[in-house]
Design a protein around this motif. Structure first.
Motif, PDB file in Angstrom:
ATOM      1  N   LEU A   1       0.897  -1.316  -0.039  1.00 36.56           N
ATOM      2  CA  LEU A   1      -0.118  -0.189  -0.042  1.00 36.56           C
ATOM      3  C   LEU A   1       0.788   1.237   0.012  1.00 36.56           C
ATOM      4  O   LEU A   1       0.619   2.151  -0.765  1.00 36.56           O
ATOM      5  CB  LEU A   1      -0.893   0.052   1.348  1.00 36.56           C
ATOM      6  CG  LEU A   1      -2.205   1.165   1.274  1.00 36.56           C
ATOM      7  CD1 LEU A   1      -2.973   1.195   0.042  1.00 36.56           C
ATOM      8  CD2 LEU A   1      -2.842   0.849   2.656  1.00 36.56           C
TER       9      LEU A   1
ATOM     10  N   LEU B   1      -9.862  -0.413  -4.451  1.00 33.61           N
ATOM     11  CA  LEU B   1     -10.040  -0.994  -3.139  1.00 33.61           C
ATOM     12  C   LEU B   1     -11.638  -1.696  -3.277  1.00 33.61           C
ATOM     13  O   LEU B   1     -12.420  -1.171  -3.696  1.00 33.61           O
ATOM     14  CB  LEU B   1     -10.182  -0.093  -1.876  1.00 33.61           C
ATOM     15  CG  LEU B   1     -10.430  -0.486  -0.498  1.00 33.61           C
ATOM     16  CD1 LEU B   1      -9.093  -1.612  -0.150  1.00 33.61           C
ATOM     17  CD2 LEU B   1     -10.644   0.620   0.505  1.00 33.61           C
TER      18      LEU B   1
ATOM     19  N   LYS C   1     -11.780  -3.862   6.566  1.00 38.20           N
ATOM     20  CA  LYS C   1     -11.804  -2.821   7.428  1.00 38.20           C
ATOM     21  C   LYS C   1     -10.844  -3.148   8.474  1.00 38.20           C
ATOM     22  O   LYS C   1      -9.881  -2.146   8.868  1.00 38.20           O
ATOM     23  CB  LYS C   1     -13.271  -2.855   7.911  1.00 38.20           C
ATOM     24  CG  LYS C   1     -13.276  -1.671   9.227  1.00 38.20           C
ATOM     25  CD  LYS C   1     -13.264  -0.291   8.638  1.00 38.20           C
ATOM     26  CE  LYS C   1     -13.972   0.870   9.551  1.00 38.20           C
ATOM     27  NZ  LYS C   1     -13.196   0.655  10.815  1.00 38.20           N
TER      28      LYS C   1
ATOM     29  N   LEU D   1      -7.401  -1.962   6.951  1.00 38.48           N
ATOM     30  CA  LEU D   1      -7.330  -0.350   6.913  1.00 38.48           C
ATOM     31  C   LEU D   1      -7.056   0.101   8.154  1.00 38.48           C
ATOM     32  O   LEU D   1      -6.456   0.995   8.153  1.00 38.48           O
ATOM     33  CB  LEU D   1      -8.503   0.073   6.090  1.00 38.48           C
ATOM     34  CG  LEU D   1      -8.757  -0.198   4.756  1.00 38.48           C
ATOM     35  CD1 LEU D   1     -10.118   0.036   4.270  1.00 38.48           C
ATOM     36  CD2 LEU D   1      -7.704   0.276   3.820  1.00 38.48           C
ATOM     37  N   ASP D   2      -7.770  -0.713   9.301  1.00 41.19           N
ATOM     38  CA  ASP D   2      -7.646   0.018  10.717  1.00 41.19           C
ATOM     39  C   ASP D   2      -6.191  -0.044  10.965  1.00 41.19           C
ATOM     40  O   ASP D   2      -5.698   0.695  12.044  1.00 41.19           O
ATOM     41  CB  ASP D   2      -8.308  -0.675  11.602  1.00 41.19           C
ATOM     42  CG  ASP D   2      -9.927  -0.408  11.369  1.00 41.19           C
ATOM     43  OD1 ASP D   2     -10.113   0.561  10.702  1.00 41.19           O
ATOM     44  OD2 ASP D   2     -10.669  -1.194  12.146  1.00 41.19           O
TER      45      ASP D   2
ATOM     46  N   THR E   1      -3.288   0.971   9.089  1.00 44.96           N
ATOM     47  CA  THR E   1      -2.886   1.596   8.377  1.00 44.96           C
ATOM     48  C   THR E   1      -2.510   3.169   9.037  1.00 44.96           C
ATOM     49  O   THR E   1      -1.721   3.842   8.222  1.00 44.96           O
ATOM     50  CB  THR E   1      -3.414   1.955   7.101  1.00 44.96           C
ATOM     51  OG1 THR E   1      -4.627   2.623   7.212  1.00 44.96           O
ATOM     52  CG2 THR E   1      -3.668   0.646   6.208  1.00 44.96           C
TER      53      THR E   1
ATOM     54  N   PRO F   1     -12.126   5.967   4.537  1.00 39.00           N
ATOM     55  CA  PRO F   1     -10.803   5.990   4.848  1.00 39.00           C
ATOM     56  C   PRO F   1      -9.745   6.477   4.173  1.00 39.00           C
ATOM     57  O   PRO F   1      -8.714   6.864   4.509  1.00 39.00           O
ATOM     58  CB  PRO F   1     -10.481   4.519   5.389  1.00 39.00           C
ATOM     59  CG  PRO F   1     -11.510   3.942   4.873  1.00 39.00           C
ATOM     60  CD  PRO F   1     -12.754   4.860   4.372  1.00 39.00           C
ATOM     61  N   LEU F   2      -9.983   6.435   2.848  1.00 42.33           N
ATOM     62  CA  LEU F   2      -9.135   6.906   1.630  1.00 42.33           C
ATOM     63  C   LEU F   2      -9.189   8.389   1.644  1.00 42.33           C
ATOM     64  O   LEU F   2      -7.893   8.800   1.267  1.00 42.33           O
ATOM     65  CB  LEU F   2      -9.652   6.164   0.457  1.00 42.33           C
ATOM     66  CG  LEU F   2      -9.711   4.755   0.377  1.00 42.33           C
ATOM     67  CD1 LEU F   2      -9.967   4.447  -1.055  1.00 42.33           C
ATOM     68  CD2 LEU F   2      -8.633   3.984   0.759  1.00 42.33           C
TER      69      LEU F   2
ATOM     70  N   HIS G   1      -6.881   9.402   4.513  1.00 37.94           N
ATOM     71  CA  HIS G   1      -5.650   9.284   3.866  1.00 37.94           C
ATOM     72  C   HIS G   1      -5.052  10.444   2.761  1.00 37.94           C
ATOM     73  O   HIS G   1      -3.734  10.415   2.336  1.00 37.94           O
ATOM     74  CB  HIS G   1      -5.041   7.939   3.331  1.00 37.94           C
ATOM     75  CG  HIS G   1      -4.881   6.794   4.358  1.00 37.94           C
ATOM     76  ND1 HIS G   1      -3.648   6.813   5.088  1.00 37.94           N
ATOM     77  CD2 HIS G   1      -5.541   5.689   4.770  1.00 37.94           C
ATOM     78  CE1 HIS G   1      -3.634   5.799   5.976  1.00 37.94           C
ATOM     79  NE2 HIS G   1      -5.015   5.143   5.631  1.00 37.94           N
TER      80      HIS G   1
END
Length: 201
Positions: free
Chosen positions: A67, A75, A89, A92-93, A95, A132-133, A136
């Motif tokens: 990533l 995704l 999820k 992603l949590d 990251t 979440p993206l 980021h």
């Protein structure tokens, strides 16, 4: 320096989302970039991995480096009550360090999903995956209505990203419009990522 690539990161239980991932990867390659297919392991209700350490078949499990070093991201997840599946999820949590270092800021990203029922939460799942993206700092790329398949589809397809109607038994394959939209997202991600790479060069 490694070859720039778009990461196609997904979770799939019955194969529909993984087929979408392969079609998106094909679009990325048609767009002139390398596609790197990666998945995540299934987890239990206690958030522990319940899958083999190495997948028996299909894509490898994603690492944070996959990533971190990507030039863009697609995704994908099946819908779970209008939201992404827990294994994705959970990944992603984990990251937070990438968020703290800004590793994904300014990189293009798109999302895709598959559902058993025709409407079944496709759009809410796609939107939940974008959140979440956006945290980021990624650049969200949807599908414009200039994609004719978006106007013609009678199954999956949204401006938020490709979707697929797999049917109650999960065995309905992607139709021509769903395939076209998956490939269109891949090409769009590749095109934007290449332009961004050229400005960094």
């Amino acid at each position: 320096m490694s070859t720039p690539y778009i990461l196609v990161l997904y979770y799939s239980r019955n194969g529909s989302t993984s087929e979408m991932a392969r079609q998106i990867a094909r679009g990325i390659e048609q767009g002139g970039m390398e596609a790197r297919l990666r998945t995540v392991p299934a987890i239990s209700t206690e958030c522990e991995a319940v899958a083999p350490a190495i997948p028996v078949e299909g894509a490898l499990y994603a690492s944070l480096d996959d990533l971190k070093n990507c030039s863009g991201l697609a995704l994908g997840s099946p819908t779970r009550f209008g939201n992404m599946a827990a294994p994705l999820k959970y990944f992603l949590d984990g990251t937070s360090n990438l968020w703290l270092t800004g590793a994904l800021v300014g990189k293009p990203a798109g999302v895709f999903t598959s559902t058993a029922s025709l409407h079944g939460g496709q759009e809410t799942t796609l939107l939940s995956m974008l959140l979440p993206l956006m945290h980021h700092g990624m650049l969200v790329t949807g599908l414009p209505y200039s994609e004719s398949a978006l106007l013609q589809t009678t199954a999956g397809g949204t401006p938020y990203g490709p979707s697929h109607h797999a049917g109650a038994d999960g065995k309905r394959g992607l139709d021509e419009h769903e395939i076209a939209l998956c490939r269109a997202l891949g090409q769009r991600l590749a095109s934007i990522a290449l332009k961004l790479e050229n400005t960094r060069g």
